[in-house]
Scaffold this active site. Structure first.
Site, PDB file in Angstrom:
ATOM      1  N   LYS A 127      28.493  59.159  16.278  1.00 32.26           N
ATOM      2  CA  LYS A 127      27.898  57.984  16.916  1.00 32.26           C
ATOM      3  C   LYS A 127      27.495  58.265  18.365  1.00 32.26           C
ATOM      4  O   LYS A 127      26.595  57.627  18.893  1.00 32.26           O
ATOM      5  CB  LYS A 127      28.863  56.797  16.895  1.00 32.26           C
TER       6      LYS A 127
HETATM    7  C1  LIG Z   1      29.894  55.674  11.106  1.00 35.25           C
HETATM    8  C2  LIG Z   1      30.563  56.793  10.399  1.00 35.25           C
HETATM    9  C3  LIG Z   1      30.192  57.182   9.114  1.00 35.25           C
HETATM   10  C4  LIG Z   1      29.128  56.436   8.323  1.00 35.25           C
HETATM   11  O1  LIG Z   1      27.849  56.542   8.905  1.00 35.25           O
HETATM   12  P1  LIG Z   1      26.701  55.507   8.493  1.00 35.25           P
HETATM   13  O2  LIG Z   1      25.572  55.786   9.405  1.00 35.25           O
HETATM   14  O3  LIG Z   1      27.293  54.153   8.678  1.00 35.25           O
HETATM   15  O4  LIG Z   1      26.382  55.796   7.064  1.00 35.25           O
HETATM   16  C5  LIG Z   1      30.809  58.274   8.549  1.00 35.25           C
HETATM   17  N1  LIG Z   1      31.775  58.945   9.203  1.00 35.25           N
HETATM   18  C6  LIG Z   1      32.174  58.596  10.442  1.00 35.25           C
HETATM   19  C7  LIG Z   1      33.259  59.364  11.100  1.00 35.25           C
HETATM   20  C8  LIG Z   1      31.581  57.517  11.084  1.00 35.25           C
HETATM   21  O5  LIG Z   1      31.974  57.170  12.318  1.00 35.25           O
END
Ligand SMILES: *Cc1c(COP(=O)(O)O)cnc(C)c1O
Length: 462
Positions: free
Chosen positions: A112
């Site tokens: 993120k």
């Molecule tokens: C947010 C997240 C996901 C999922 O990603 P999306 O974009 O919501 O599909 C998977 N793994 C981790 C560690 C995340 O923080």
């Protein structure tokens, strides 16, 4: 470059307004009206370039005249300067033809940060120019919230309120949200699960009086700028492995479909991607849907990969929009049916989805076993989300096409699950080793729209 809504009736916007708005006013999500193309030569030219150079080449055509070239380049450089790895998104080999793309070297140890650090810079630049202020409200299953607070803390033109499901995030995730001391960031522990957090956030966006009153902005993956920032590492990884001369496949641990949708955009831009593989945990609505069983909500079951404990994947709407030939009316109708529980995907749309996406589902036991297997076979300690990805990738990869699995978080963000699987408790990187000693600050809130709105109005500083 203009952006249009997946439900067809909201006004088209510039990149700047799309970024500052988040959800479209007809309830849809913004997508670019046309997808910019990078030809063979432009992709080949990325070989040997820095992550920042590739980021600029990939994203510049989407931004239009919202930023000057120099402003945009400055935002990119500042966004990634604080990462703990010179390559930003390094590739590690797991096996013949199977690679791990480590996306966890940012300040909060999950992928993120790639989007959020950039959005922080873009918001700041745009709001300072406009002399404007906004209230950001976000819903998180753990990682979006910490990344957003890290990116926006201390900025004086932004207040940030993060809704997370009380008791359902890991301790590291919680502490990353409750320990920033800056007064413009607020952690709200909601009585409910992540889908409740996401639903209340959508309610706020659909309450135009509140939305306009607090100048509401969103940084969830419904925000197009988030998706855009994630397109970059598909290019950097594929080029490092021989694109555009050869095709590459990707497996993506998936919750809200944002990360994998970025891969789809990379493919639509011209990157030679073979398969985009959706990997889900036991919350498998996407796997069921892509296996032809329709899109039907179930109960969210807590898992050891909590950032994927999602039953309504908001970005899937963007994929449906294309699969239904960009018919906003058809998408609006599907989303109405979803409110009542779910819908079937038409045959034509199913074919369009199958052209790009495959999927797999991993149980809790398989996830834990995979963490241990990969440690023994490849000397890599995976977080539980990445383990879901590696498991599905191993089932689906094909000889001759390199497979890249996205490692979405650092194992130290989920130390209990990793320790239970391997006996090893992964330590936090030294730059955040004092996380367990910092004082926490949070507010418990009910799953109730009026109470949430009142809280936000009373606690804004701007
Ligand atoms: C947010 C997240 C996901 C999922 O990603 P999306 O974009 O919501 O599909 C998977 N793994 C981790 C560690 C995340 O923080």
């Amino acid at each position: 470059m203009r952006y249009i809504s997946t439900r067809g009736t909201a006004p088209a916007l510039t990149f700047e307004d799309t970024m500052l708005t988040g959800l479209a006013r007809d309830g849809g999500l913004y997508v670019p009206e046309t997808i910019p193309q990078l030809d063979h030569a432009a992709i080949a030219a990325m070989e040997g370039q820095s992550y920042e150079d590739i980021a600029y080449a990939v994203m510049r055509p989407f931004v239009g005249d919202t930023f000057t070239d120099a402003e945009f380049r400055g935002c990119i450089d500042r966004a990634y300067a604080g990462f703990g790895h010179a390559a930003r998104a390094p590739l590690v080999q797991l096996d013949q033809g199977h690679f791990l793309l480590e996306l966890f070297h940012g300040p909060t140890l999950a992928f993120k940060d790639f989007a959020m650090q950039l959005i922080g810079q873009l918001f700041q630049t745009a709001l300072a120019r406009r002399g404007d202020k906004v209230t950001i409200v976000g819903a998180t299953s753990g990682d979006t919230g910490s990344a957003a607070m890290e990116a926006f803390r201390g900025l004086d033109n932004v207040d940030v309120f993060i809704l997370y499901p009380h008791g359902r995030v890991s301790e590291v995730q919680r502490r990353q949200m409750t320990t920033p001391s800056e007064r413009n960031v607020h952690a709200l522990a909601l009585e409910g699960d992540f889908d409740d957090c996401q639903a209340r956030l959508k309610d706020m966006f659909n309450d135009f009086e509140f939305r306009d009153g607090v100048r509401l902005a969103g940084v969830n993956s419904i925000n197009w700028a988030r998706v855009l920032a994630q397109v970059v590492y598909y290019f950097s990884a594929a080029v490092a492995l021989g694109a555009p001369q050869r095709k590459i496949s990707f497996t993506v641990p998936t919750g809200n479909f944002g990360d994998i949708f970025a891969g789809y955009i990379a493919k639509r831009m011209g990157l030679p991607i073979d398969r985009l593989v959706v990997a889900t945990n036991q919350n498998d609505i996407l796997h069921r849907c892509l296996s032809g069983q329709g899109y039907h909500k179930g109960e969210t079951i807590p898992s050891i990969s909590p950032s994927m404990d999602i039953q309504v994947s908001s970005n899937f709407e963007r994929a449906l929009f294309d699969a239904y030939d960009r018919d906003g009316g058809a998408v609006a109708q599907l989303m109405d049916e979803l409110k009542a529980g779910g819908f079937e995907v038409s045959q034509g749309a199913m074919q369009a989805l199958e052209e790009h996406f495959s999927s797999g589902r991993v149980s809790e036991d398989q996830t834990a076993a995979q963490i241990s297997t990969t440690l023994i076979a490849s000397a890599e300690l995976l977080c539980p989300h990445s383990a879901v990805g590696v498991h599905v990738a191993d089932e689906q990869r094909q000889a001759g096409t390199p497979m890249v699995t996205l490692a979405t978080a650092h194992p130290a963000k989920f130390p209990d699950a990793v320790e239970a699987a391997t006996g090893i408790r992964p330590p936090l990187p030294s730059r955040m080793a004092d996380l367990y000693d910092r004082p926490e600050r949070l507010t418990r809130v009910p799953n109730d729209l009026p109470a949430l709105k009142a809280h936000i109005i009373a606690h804004r500083a701007t």
